[in-house]
Design an enzyme around this catalytic site. Structure first.
Site, PDB file in Angstrom:
ATOM      1  N   TYR A   1      49.241-103.557  36.776  1.00 23.40           N
ATOM      2  CA  TYR A   1      48.879-104.741  37.676  1.00 23.40           C
ATOM      3  C   TYR A   1      47.700-104.566  38.539  1.00 23.40           C
ATOM      4  O   TYR A   1      47.069-105.217  39.238  1.00 23.40           O
ATOM      5  CB  TYR A   1      49.904-105.224  38.412  1.00 23.40           C
TER       6      TYR A   1
ATOM      7  N   ASP B   1      44.708-103.379  38.661  1.00 19.02           N
ATOM      8  CA  ASP B   1      43.157-103.993  38.622  1.00 19.02           C
ATOM      9  C   ASP B   1      43.100-105.224  38.972  1.00 19.02           C
ATOM     10  O   ASP B   1      42.164-105.790  39.592  1.00 19.02           O
ATOM     11  CB  ASP B   1      42.491-103.514  37.156  1.00 19.02           C
TER      12      ASP B   1
ATOM     13  N   TYR C   1      56.285 -95.430  39.168  1.00 23.97           N
ATOM     14  CA  TYR C   1      56.009 -95.099  37.401  1.00 23.97           C
ATOM     15  C   TYR C   1      57.561 -94.584  36.898  1.00 23.97           C
ATOM     16  O   TYR C   1      58.060 -93.954  37.706  1.00 23.97           O
ATOM     17  CB  TYR C   1      54.787 -94.476  37.253  1.00 23.97           C
TER      18      TYR C   1
ATOM     19  N   GLN D   1      51.679-111.912  44.455  1.00 21.84           N
ATOM     20  CA  GLN D   1      51.287-110.830  45.431  1.00 21.84           C
ATOM     21  C   GLN D   1      51.696-111.202  46.871  1.00 21.84           C
ATOM     22  O   GLN D   1      52.184-109.988  47.576  1.00 21.84           O
ATOM     23  CB  GLN D   1      49.739-110.901  45.431  1.00 21.84           C
TER      24      GLN D   1
ATOM     25  N   ARG E   1      53.112 -97.321  44.288  1.00 17.10           N
ATOM     26  CA  ARG E   1      52.401 -96.652  43.398  1.00 17.10           C
ATOM     27  C   ARG E   1      50.815 -97.217  43.514  1.00 17.10           C
ATOM     28  O   ARG E   1      50.617 -98.206  44.193  1.00 17.10           O
ATOM     29  CB  ARG E   1      53.144 -96.966  41.888  1.00 17.10           C
ATOM     30  N   GLY E   2      50.259 -96.762  42.421  1.00 14.79           N
ATOM     31  CA  GLY E   2      48.890 -97.191  42.088  1.00 14.79           C
ATOM     32  C   GLY E   2      47.942 -97.363  43.286  1.00 14.79           C
ATOM     33  O   GLY E   2      47.836 -96.364  44.083  1.00 14.79           O
ATOM     34  N   GLU E   3      47.135 -98.375  43.521  1.00 18.37           N
ATOM     35  CA  GLU E   3      46.292 -98.403  44.489  1.00 18.37           C
ATOM     36  C   GLU E   3      46.603 -99.538  45.452  1.00 18.37           C
ATOM     37  O   GLU E   3      46.627 -99.262  46.852  1.00 18.37           O
ATOM     38  CB  GLU E   3      44.865 -98.799  44.062  1.00 18.37           C
ATOM     39  N   ASP E   4      46.786-100.621  45.053  1.00 13.69           N
ATOM     40  CA  ASP E   4      47.054-101.940  45.673  1.00 13.69           C
ATOM     41  C   ASP E   4      48.293-101.894  46.594  1.00 13.69           C
ATOM     42  O   ASP E   4      48.395-102.055  47.899  1.00 13.69           O
ATOM     43  CB  ASP E   4      46.881-103.291  45.006  1.00 13.69           C
ATOM     44  N   SER E   5      49.476-101.528  46.073  1.00 12.95           N
ATOM     45  CA  SER E   5      50.611-101.530  46.908  1.00 12.95           C
ATOM     46  C   SER E   5      50.722-100.447  47.721  1.00 12.95           C
ATOM     47  O   SER E   5      51.418-100.448  48.923  1.00 12.95           O
ATOM     48  CB  SER E   5      51.977-101.530  45.727  1.00 12.95           C
TER      49      SER E   5
HETATM   50  O1  TRH Z   1      50.441-101.574  38.869  1.00 12.87           O
HETATM   51  P1  TRH Z   1      49.723-100.604  39.250  1.00 12.87           P
HETATM   52  O2  TRH Z   1      50.396 -99.208  38.814  1.00 12.87           O
HETATM   53  O3  TRH Z   1      48.496-100.454  39.027  1.00 12.87           O
HETATM   54  C1  TRH Z   1      47.565 -99.656  38.650  1.00 12.87           C
HETATM   55  C2  TRH Z   1      46.789 -99.494  37.500  1.00 12.87           C
HETATM   56  O4  TRH Z   1      47.726 -99.057  36.467  1.00 12.87           O
HETATM   57  C3  TRH Z   1      45.474 -99.035  37.286  1.00 12.87           C
HETATM   58  O5  TRH Z   1      44.972 -99.058  36.005  1.00 12.87           O
HETATM   59  C4  TRH Z   1      45.492 -97.789  37.808  1.00 12.87           C
HETATM   60  O6  TRH Z   1      44.370 -97.116  37.701  1.00 12.87           O
HETATM   61  C5  TRH Z   1      45.878 -98.113  39.206  1.00 12.87           C
HETATM   62  O7  TRH Z   1      47.147 -98.589  39.543  1.00 12.87           O
HETATM   63  C6  TRH Z   1      45.742 -96.762  40.048  1.00 12.87           C
HETATM   64  O8  TRH Z   1      49.895-100.439  40.900  1.00 12.87           O
HETATM   65  P2  TRH Z   1      49.176-101.199  41.911  1.00 12.87           P
HETATM   66  O9  TRH Z   1      47.719-100.792  42.167  1.00 12.87           O
HETATM   67  O10 TRH Z   1      49.939-101.244  43.293  1.00 12.87           O
HETATM   68  O11 TRH Z   1      48.987-102.715  41.738  1.00 12.87           O
HETATM   69  C7  TRH Z   1      50.262-103.449  41.687  1.00 12.87           C
HETATM   70  C8  TRH Z   1      50.016-104.936  41.883  1.00 12.87           C
HETATM   71  O12 TRH Z   1      50.964-105.888  41.625  1.00 12.87           O
HETATM   72  C9  TRH Z   1      49.658-105.084  43.655  1.00 12.87           C
HETATM   73  O13 TRH Z   1      48.662-105.868  43.728  1.00 12.87           O
HETATM   74  C10 TRH Z   1      51.024-105.742  44.007  1.00 12.87           C
HETATM   75  C11 TRH Z   1      51.430-106.450  43.059  1.00 12.87           C
HETATM   76  N1  TRH Z   1      52.534-106.906  42.585  1.00 12.87           N
HETATM   77  C12 TRH Z   1      53.221-108.359  42.685  1.00 12.87           C
HETATM   78  O14 TRH Z   1      52.230-109.158  42.833  1.00 12.87           O
HETATM   79  N2  TRH Z   1      54.392-108.860  42.621  1.00 12.87           N
HETATM   80  C13 TRH Z   1      55.610-107.894  42.253  1.00 12.87           C
HETATM   81  O15 TRH Z   1      56.666-108.281  42.163  1.00 12.87           O
HETATM   82  C14 TRH Z   1      55.171-106.395  42.371  1.00 12.87           C
HETATM   83  C15 TRH Z   1      56.036-105.245  42.110  1.00 12.87           C
HETATM   84  C16 TRH Z   1      53.894-106.057  42.546  1.00 12.87           C
END
Ligand code: TRH
Length: 359
Positions: A13, A15, A187, A245, A261-265
């Site tokens: 999620y 990106d 993850y 979000q 995890r990832g970037e945004d969370s």
């Molecule tokens: O989902 P992520 O692991 O995403 C990314 C992608 O995999 C990408 O390709 C990779 O390169 C990158 O990680 C490092 O983790 P992230 O970045 O935290 O994104 C999750 C998003 O989902 C974030 O905006 C929060 C949102 N979210 C919700 O909106 N509702 C939910 O219930 C949850 C659990 C998350």
């Protein structure tokens, strides 16, 4: 200005999460016109659900193909084009830009990075044979880089004061009063089950909020898909659905400890001002270890030696009994880090820096 954001969803999620947050910031805080072209609309819409319809109405969400199949787009070229995370622009869209009377600027919005080298690459030109200027833009924590995405919080209100979102009311009723809360979004490779078993030995109660898919992961690692998970009563597992979000940000603000995890969370956990484990996206070549170490260098720069050891242990999935005795110090440190981060982004952070650079 008019902005076209191109978002290709590699997996998960993140990106979509970053593109959506940026689009919202540009429109709701800065009155910009934004279109998002995305190759996975269901994922983008999932994150965007529950958002103030007024904000959603102002962001034009389009399927990827609409960028080049619809003649309207070639007639109205944007001022700025963002290739999120280095995704390539569709050739026909690019061809449309080449014949436009006023050329836009193209920006490659990179992944967030705490490594020192980005300072030398941030905002540097990437010469293109087609002649339209293209630049790298690096989000980051240091001075003189692209910053992070800061969200608007309604005036006079903090995230923690916002009401329980409707989608979470049922789950939130299961939380025990005066009990530490931990949210989990990691993850599949994380040793979550032994981690929770070890947590249970600390002599405290913990309510563990499991986001989408985490319970299944735990069940899978227990070796049986049918037997209930055998965790002591001190650990209560509470599953929540995938929420929007905003609602997820709220969850982070309501917990005492977050696994992200990832970037945004990862960024939202820092802004929640609570201790957290960053389960960084694992890369085959081990590049994630360098990235984690670079972040920890910054995050722990002013921490005591004891706290440094504890946080590094936690972030590398040592069991809680190895580091939990330092949790109060870590909580204090998290608030200081958050305040410091916000102070460094007092100019408006990534969105304002992007707009400034374009201007
Ligand atoms: O989902 P992520 O692991 O995403 C990314 C992608 O995999 C990408 O390709 C990779 O390169 C990158 O990680 C490092 O983790 P992230 O970045 O935290 O994104 C999750 C998003 O989902 C974030 O905006 C929060 C949102 N979210 C919700 O909106 N509702 C939910 O219930 C949850 C659990 C998350």
């Amino acid at each position: 200005m008019r902005w076209d954001i191109f978002c290709q969803i590699v997996d998960n999620y993140g990106d979509a999460g970053v593109c959506w947050r940026l689009a919202r910031n540009l429109t709701s805080l800065h009155g910009q016109d934004v279109r998002i072209f995305c190759d996975d609309l269901p994922t983008l819409n999932l994150l965007a659900s529950g958002v103030d319809p007024e904000i959603k109405r102002r962001i034009d969400i389009q399927p990827w193909e609409a960028s080049h199949n619809n003649s309207r787009h070639s007639v109205e070229p944007p001022d700025v084009v963002i290739e999120a995370f280095g995704c390539n622009l569709p050739e026909r869209y690019l061809a449309g830009l080449l014949i436009a009377p006023k050329k836009p600027i193209i920006l490659n919005l990179e992944y967030l990075c705490a490594e020192p080298w980005i300072v030398d690459f941030h905002q540097k030109a990437s010469p293109q044979a087609h002649g339209i200027s293209k630049y790298f833009f690096f989000p980051g924590f240091q001075k003189n880089v692209g910053g992070i995405l800061i969200d608007p919080i309604p005036k006079g209100q903090s995230l923690t004061e916002q009401l329980i979102p409707e989608s979470l009311e049922a789950s939130w009723k299961l939380l025990r009063p005066n009990t530490k809360r931990i949210s989990v979004f990691c993850y599949p490779g994380a040793p979550l089950l032994p981690w929770l078993e070890d947590l249970a030995t600390l002599g405290e109660n913990f309510d563990v909020v499991l986001t989408l898919g985490q319970r299944e992961q735990l069940q899978f690692s227990s070796g049986s898909s049918t037997q209930p998970l055998a965790l002591p009563d001190s650990i209560r597992l509470i599953s929540i659905p995938f929420v929007s979000q905003d609602e997820y940000d709220w969850v982070l603000s309501q917990c005492d400890f977050n696994i992200v995890r990832g970037e945004d969370s990862f960024v939202r956990a820092q802004l929640a001002g609570k201790p957290f484990i960053w389960h960084i996206y694992p890369q085959e070549d081990g590049a994630h270890k360098t990235k984690l170490a670079a972040f920890l260098d910054l995050y722990l720069e002013d921490a005591s030696q004891e706290l440094k050891h504890a946080v590094i242990a936690a972030m590398t999935w040592e069991m809680p009994s190895e580091w939990h005795q330092l949790i109060d110090d870590w909580s204090t440190h998290s608030k200081v880090w958050r305040d410091d981060l916000l102070e460094k982004q007092a100019d408006g952070g990534l969105t304002v820096r992007l707009m400034g650079f374009v201007a």
